[in-house]
Write a protein that holds these residues in place. Structure first.
Motif, PDB file in Angstrom:
ATOM      1  N   GLY A  15      18.695  53.025  13.280  1.00  0.00           N
ATOM      2  CA  GLY A  15      18.478  54.469  13.301  1.00  0.00           C
ATOM      3  C   GLY A  15      17.963  55.015  11.983  1.00  0.00           C
ATOM      4  O   GLY A  15      17.135  55.921  11.955  1.00  0.00           O
ATOM      5  N   GLN A  48      12.702  60.685  16.492  1.00  0.00           N
ATOM      6  CA  GLN A  48      14.142  60.517  16.691  1.00  0.00           C
ATOM      7  C   GLN A  48      14.867  61.854  16.483  1.00  0.00           C
ATOM      8  O   GLN A  48      15.621  62.297  17.347  1.00  0.00           O
ATOM      9  CB  GLN A  48      14.700  59.473  15.735  1.00  0.00           C
ATOM     10  CG  GLN A  48      16.203  59.307  15.828  1.00  0.00           C
ATOM     11  CD  GLN A  48      16.772  58.688  14.572  1.00  0.00           C
ATOM     12  OE1 GLN A  48      17.163  59.409  13.661  1.00  0.00           O
ATOM     13  NE2 GLN A  48      16.795  57.365  14.524  1.00  0.00           N
ATOM     14  N   ARG A  90      20.702  58.482  17.807  1.00  0.00           N
ATOM     15  CA  ARG A  90      20.322  57.678  16.633  1.00  0.00           C
ATOM     16  C   ARG A  90      21.088  56.364  16.733  1.00  0.00           C
ATOM     17  O   ARG A  90      22.303  56.334  16.561  1.00  0.00           O
ATOM     18  CB  ARG A  90      20.687  58.414  15.354  1.00  0.00           C
ATOM     19  CG  ARG A  90      20.246  57.713  14.089  1.00  0.00           C
ATOM     20  CD  ARG A  90      20.645  58.574  12.885  1.00  0.00           C
ATOM     21  NE  ARG A  90      19.991  58.106  11.689  1.00  0.00           N
ATOM     22  CZ  ARG A  90      20.600  57.408  10.726  1.00  0.00           C
ATOM     23  NH1 ARG A  90      21.878  57.099  10.834  1.00  0.00           N
ATOM     24  NH2 ARG A  90      19.931  57.036   9.659  1.00  0.00           N
ATOM     25  N   LEU A  94      14.674  55.086  17.887  1.00  0.00           N
ATOM     26  CA  LEU A  94      15.235  56.015  18.859  1.00  0.00           C
ATOM     27  C   LEU A  94      16.125  55.281  19.840  1.00  0.00           C
ATOM     28  O   LEU A  94      15.770  54.197  20.318  1.00  0.00           O
ATOM     29  CB  LEU A  94      14.083  56.692  19.629  1.00  0.00           C
ATOM     30  CG  LEU A  94      14.451  57.656  20.740  1.00  0.00           C
ATOM     31  CD1 LEU A  94      15.174  58.883  20.177  1.00  0.00           C
ATOM     32  CD2 LEU A  94      13.199  58.080  21.496  1.00  0.00           C
TER      33      LEU A  94
END
Length: 124
Positions: free
Chosen positions: A81, A63, A76, A86
């Protein structure tokens, strides 16, 4: 997004190609599960920021790396997140081979080992 094709059918086809993957609406959006229990991808159509995207499980560090590399395509996502999930915008130019790889990683992170082995056997 009126001039671009709807990304949902392509995303749906990718997600449902995995062993024991199912789809149902969760929190108002199409969501894909492994064995109807564990979420690996959630569609997000204008839910939070008027963008079309999906959220998915991601390997540790992915991410942060992808969002830093290309914030026009990756973000995010809210709610998940903080767990490393992702967000991927699909209202931009989409590389569906890359999306398939991202979804494959998400599936592998969530699916039990037996289903991952089944997936690997399909590719052999």
């Amino acid at each position: 997004m009126t001039d671009k094709p709807d990304p949902l059918p392509a995303l749906r086809a990718i997600c449902l190609a995995f062993p024991e993957a199912t789809e149902r609406v969760s929190h108002g959006e199409p969501t894909w599960f492994v064995r109807e229990k564990k979420t690996f991808v959630t569609y997000a159509n204008n839910h939070h920021d008027d963008r079309v995207a999906f959220w998915c499980a991601a390997p540790p560090g992915a991410q942060e790396e992808l969002v830093a590399e290309d914030p026009e395509r990756f973000f995010r996502p809210p709610y998940v997140g903080h767990r490393g999930w992702l967000g991927v915008y699909v209202d931009v130019e989409v590389d569906w081979a890359e999306i398939a790889e991202i979804v494959d990683q998400a599936y592998r992170l969530i699916a039990p080992k037996r289903l991952v082995a089944e997936l690997d056997a399909r590719g052999a």
